[in-house]
Design a protein around this motif. Sequence first.
Motif, PDB file in Angstrom:
ATOM      1  N   ARG A   1     -27.279  10.933 -50.921  1.00  0.00           N
ATOM      2  CA  ARG A   1     -26.054  11.659 -50.577  1.00  0.00           C
ATOM      3  C   ARG A   1     -25.669  11.417 -49.110  1.00  0.00           C
ATOM      4  O   ARG A   1     -24.500  11.296 -48.778  1.00  0.00           O
ATOM      5  CB  ARG A   1     -26.239  13.160 -50.858  1.00  0.00           C
ATOM      6  CG  ARG A   1     -25.062  14.013 -50.436  1.00  0.00           C
ATOM      7  CD  ARG A   1     -23.752  13.540 -51.086  1.00  0.00           C
ATOM      8  NE  ARG A   1     -22.615  14.338 -50.678  1.00  0.00           N
ATOM      9  CZ  ARG A   1     -21.357  13.887 -50.650  1.00  0.00           C
ATOM     10  NH1 ARG A   1     -21.073  12.650 -51.017  1.00  0.00           N
ATOM     11  NH2 ARG A   1     -20.387  14.661 -50.273  1.00  0.00           N
TER      12      ARG A   1
ATOM     13  N   GLN B   1     -13.735  20.263 -54.375  1.00  0.00           N
ATOM     14  CA  GLN B   1     -14.432  19.127 -53.726  1.00  0.00           C
ATOM     15  C   GLN B   1     -13.480  17.989 -53.365  1.00  0.00           C
ATOM     16  O   GLN B   1     -13.910  16.892 -53.004  1.00  0.00           O
ATOM     17  CB  GLN B   1     -15.588  18.572 -54.591  1.00  0.00           C
ATOM     18  CG  GLN B   1     -16.580  19.610 -55.068  1.00  0.00           C
ATOM     19  CD  GLN B   1     -17.159  20.422 -53.918  1.00  0.00           C
ATOM     20  OE1 GLN B   1     -17.516  19.866 -52.902  1.00  0.00           O
ATOM     21  NE2 GLN B   1     -17.220  21.725 -54.081  1.00  0.00           N
ATOM     22  N   GLN B   2     -12.179  18.214 -53.483  1.00  0.00           N
ATOM     23  CA  GLN B   2     -11.226  17.149 -53.134  1.00  0.00           C
ATOM     24  C   GLN B   2     -11.168  16.982 -51.621  1.00  0.00           C
ATOM     25  O   GLN B   2     -11.298  17.955 -50.881  1.00  0.00           O
ATOM     26  CB  GLN B   2      -9.834  17.466 -53.713  1.00  0.00           C
ATOM     27  CG  GLN B   2      -9.020  18.512 -52.988  1.00  0.00           C
ATOM     28  CD  GLN B   2      -9.353  19.954 -53.356  1.00  0.00           C
ATOM     29  OE1 GLN B   2     -10.435  20.252 -53.826  1.00  0.00           O
ATOM     30  NE2 GLN B   2      -8.422  20.848 -53.106  1.00  0.00           N
ATOM     31  N   PRO B   3     -10.988  15.753 -51.133  1.00  0.00           N
ATOM     32  CA  PRO B   3     -10.971  15.539 -49.676  1.00  0.00           C
ATOM     33  C   PRO B   3      -9.671  16.049 -49.042  1.00  0.00           C
ATOM     34  O   PRO B   3      -8.585  15.811 -49.571  1.00  0.00           O
ATOM     35  CB  PRO B   3     -11.076  14.014 -49.552  1.00  0.00           C
ATOM     36  CG  PRO B   3     -10.614  13.464 -50.858  1.00  0.00           C
ATOM     37  CD  PRO B   3     -10.858  14.506 -51.896  1.00  0.00           C
TER      38      PRO B   3
ATOM     39  N   ILE C   1     -11.509   9.001 -51.908  1.00  0.00           N
ATOM     40  CA  ILE C   1     -12.787   8.343 -51.584  1.00  0.00           C
ATOM     41  C   ILE C   1     -13.563   8.080 -52.870  1.00  0.00           C
ATOM     42  O   ILE C   1     -13.529   8.909 -53.791  1.00  0.00           O
ATOM     43  CB  ILE C   1     -13.641   9.264 -50.664  1.00  0.00           C
ATOM     44  CG1 ILE C   1     -12.898   9.596 -49.365  1.00  0.00           C
ATOM     45  CG2 ILE C   1     -14.994   8.626 -50.351  1.00  0.00           C
ATOM     46  CD1 ILE C   1     -13.575  10.684 -48.519  1.00  0.00           C
TER      47      ILE C   1
ATOM     48  N   GLY D   1     -10.561  16.452 -61.313  1.00  0.00           N
ATOM     49  CA  GLY D   1     -11.815  15.761 -61.566  1.00  0.00           C
ATOM     50  C   GLY D   1     -12.054  15.637 -63.059  1.00  0.00           C
ATOM     51  O   GLY D   1     -11.168  15.945 -63.872  1.00  0.00           O
TER      52      GLY D   1
HETATM   53  C1  LIG Z   1     -14.148  13.912 -58.820  1.00  0.00           C
HETATM   54  C2  LIG Z   1     -15.122  13.111 -59.658  1.00  0.00           C
HETATM   55  C3  LIG Z   1     -14.336  12.505 -60.820  1.00  0.00           C
HETATM   56  C4  LIG Z   1     -15.739  12.035 -58.752  1.00  0.00           C
HETATM   57  O1  LIG Z   1     -16.386  11.041 -59.484  1.00  0.00           O
HETATM   58  P1  LIG Z   1     -17.786  10.368 -59.113  1.00  0.00           P
HETATM   59  O2  LIG Z   1     -17.851   9.086 -59.874  1.00  0.00           O
HETATM   60  O3  LIG Z   1     -18.852  11.370 -59.320  1.00  0.00           O
HETATM   61  O4  LIG Z   1     -17.800  10.078 -57.588  1.00  0.00           O
HETATM   62  P2  LIG Z   1     -16.951   9.088 -56.689  1.00  0.00           P
HETATM   63  O5  LIG Z   1     -17.896   8.469 -55.738  1.00  0.00           O
HETATM   64  O6  LIG Z   1     -16.060   8.180 -57.457  1.00  0.00           O
HETATM   65  O7  LIG Z   1     -15.987  10.096 -55.907  1.00  0.00           O
HETATM   66  C5  LIG Z   1     -16.521  11.072 -55.077  1.00  0.00           C
HETATM   67  C6  LIG Z   1     -15.413  11.543 -54.174  1.00  0.00           C
HETATM   68  O8  LIG Z   1     -14.344  12.063 -54.948  1.00  0.00           O
HETATM   69  C7  LIG Z   1     -13.677  13.037 -54.189  1.00  0.00           C
HETATM   70  N1  LIG Z   1     -13.472  14.195 -55.046  1.00  0.00           N
HETATM   71  C8  LIG Z   1     -14.390  15.069 -55.492  1.00  0.00           C
HETATM   72  N2  LIG Z   1     -13.791  16.002 -56.250  1.00  0.00           N
HETATM   73  C9  LIG Z   1     -12.486  15.693 -56.292  1.00  0.00           C
HETATM   74  C10 LIG Z   1     -11.368  16.292 -56.920  1.00  0.00           C
HETATM   75  N3  LIG Z   1     -11.478  17.405 -57.649  1.00  0.00           N
HETATM   76  N4  LIG Z   1     -10.157  15.722 -56.748  1.00  0.00           N
HETATM   77  C11 LIG Z   1     -10.019  14.596 -55.980  1.00  0.00           C
HETATM   78  N5  LIG Z   1     -11.060  13.978 -55.370  1.00  0.00           N
HETATM   79  C12 LIG Z   1     -12.274  14.534 -55.528  1.00  0.00           C
HETATM   80  C13 LIG Z   1     -14.545  13.364 -52.973  1.00  0.00           C
HETATM   81  O9  LIG Z   1     -13.950  12.791 -51.825  1.00  0.00           O
HETATM   82  C14 LIG Z   1     -15.847  12.685 -53.306  1.00  0.00           C
HETATM   83  O10 LIG Z   1     -16.508  12.134 -52.184  1.00  0.00           O
HETATM   84  P3  LIG Z   1     -17.183  13.070 -51.055  1.00  0.00           P
HETATM   85  O11 LIG Z   1     -17.896  14.156 -51.812  1.00  0.00           O
HETATM   86  O12 LIG Z   1     -18.086  12.148 -50.328  1.00  0.00           O
HETATM   87  O13 LIG Z   1     -16.036  13.598 -50.243  1.00  0.00           O
HETATM   88  C15 LIG Z   1     -16.274  13.967 -60.233  1.00  0.00           C
HETATM   89  O14 LIG Z   1     -17.155  14.281 -59.176  1.00  0.00           O
HETATM   90  C16 LIG Z   1     -15.805  15.274 -60.853  1.00  0.00           C
HETATM   91  O15 LIG Z   1     -15.347  15.328 -61.961  1.00  0.00           O
HETATM   92  N6  LIG Z   1     -15.937  16.357 -60.129  1.00  0.00           N
HETATM   93  C17 LIG Z   1     -15.523  17.648 -60.599  1.00  0.00           C
HETATM   94  C18 LIG Z   1     -14.835  18.333 -59.471  1.00  0.00           C
HETATM   95  C19 LIG Z   1     -14.775  19.775 -59.745  1.00  0.00           C
HETATM   96  O16 LIG Z   1     -14.051  20.198 -60.600  1.00  0.00           O
HETATM   97  N7  LIG Z   1     -15.549  20.514 -58.979  1.00  0.00           N
HETATM   98  C20 LIG Z   1     -15.531  21.899 -59.075  1.00  0.00           C
HETATM   99  C21 LIG Z   1     -16.806  22.384 -58.487  1.00  0.00           C
HETATM  100  S1  LIG Z   1     -16.604  24.023 -57.950  1.00  0.00           S
END
Ligand SMILES: CC(C)(COP(=O)(O)OP(=O)(O)OC[C@H]1O[C@@H](n2cnc3c(N)ncnc32)[C@H](O)[C@@H]1OP(=O)(O)O)[C@@H](O)C(=O)NCCC(=O)NCCS
Length: 246
Positions: free
Chosen positions: A54, A89-91, A105, A178
């Motif tokens: 991470r 978790q969105q940037p 990202i 996500g």
């Molecule tokens: C977003 C998601 C599709 C990313 O896919 P992944 O293949 O695991 O990871 P990737 O390396 O392609 O992308 C990670 C990046 O996506 C971005 N990201 C995470 N959640 C996001 C979201 N909801 N919307 C947009 N971007 C998002 C972040 O920048 C993250 O990087 P960082 O943590 O270093 O800032 C996946 O993590 C997901 O479905 N997350 C669910 C988010 C959510 O609903 N969270 C609620 C928790 S309370």
Amino acid sequence: MSCLRITLNRQDLTTGVGFAWVHAADYPALHDTCSRVLHVNELAYYQRVPAIRRKTSFLIGRYAAKQALSSLVHESDYTRIEIASGIFQQPIVKYPSPEPLGVSISHTDKYACAIAFPLIHPLALDVERIDRVSVKAMKSQILPHELQTEALARLPEPTRCAIIWTAKEALSKVLKCGMMSPFCIFETMDVSQEPDWIVGHFKNFGQYKFHAWVLDDHVVSMAVPKRTDIDVDLSTLLHDSLPIGD
Ligand SMILES: CC(C)(COP(=O)(O)OP(=O)(O)OC[C@H]1O[C@@H](n2cnc3c(N)ncnc32)[C@H](O)[C@@H]1OP(=O)(O)O)[C@@H](O)C(=O)NCCC(=O)NCCS
């Protein structure tokens, strides 16, 4: 690492976006200079995280994002740019730019990439390694006909799966939900092969399309507003982006 400024054209708007690509092999050098890369709040998080995987993805992802952003705002002091995490978790870009900016990202074990853009013109990207081991999991979330289009027919199955998967992840990021939403809503359609990339559309989100580039053993997909022209061959960037020390 490598950075590229891309011009996007719409009938009523021409705008620049920044794309950056960082190799995980650059991580040790970035770690040694992390206090010059990360904002103080990012640094506090980075120092708290125990897992090296991470730590790596966070630092190379933030570095890619800052390179992409600085191509728009010309800020050489990266510690002045904070990329916080929103409630999903969105940037979130925190920087006093004249125009509100966004960033998307994505990382794999080998690379991080990022795209920075003005918030009036949403974009998102996703990168995945083409990997036979992931095919079963990806196929469980892809409808058979999405993989059987003529445009993808000549590609090996892991590449086809990675293209459709990354397109869906990019859309889920642009929507900020996500992949927590049912995958079926991200269904792709009308996929076609252009000389240097693949273009496709989404059944339930007609305002977006995706562009996908197959870069060595990775696929990068961007979710882009449908009426935006984006004319860039990312493969030149990959070949320019040898890790530090190569
Ligand atoms: C977003 C998601 C599709 C990313 O896919 P992944 O293949 O695991 O990871 P990737 O390396 O392609 O992308 C990670 C990046 O996506 C971005 N990201 C995470 N959640 C996001 C979201 N909801 N919307 C947009 N971007 C998002 C972040 O920048 C993250 O990087 P960082 O943590 O270093 O800032 C996946 O993590 C997901 O479905 N997350 C669910 C988010 C959510 O609903 N969270 C609620 C928790 S309370």
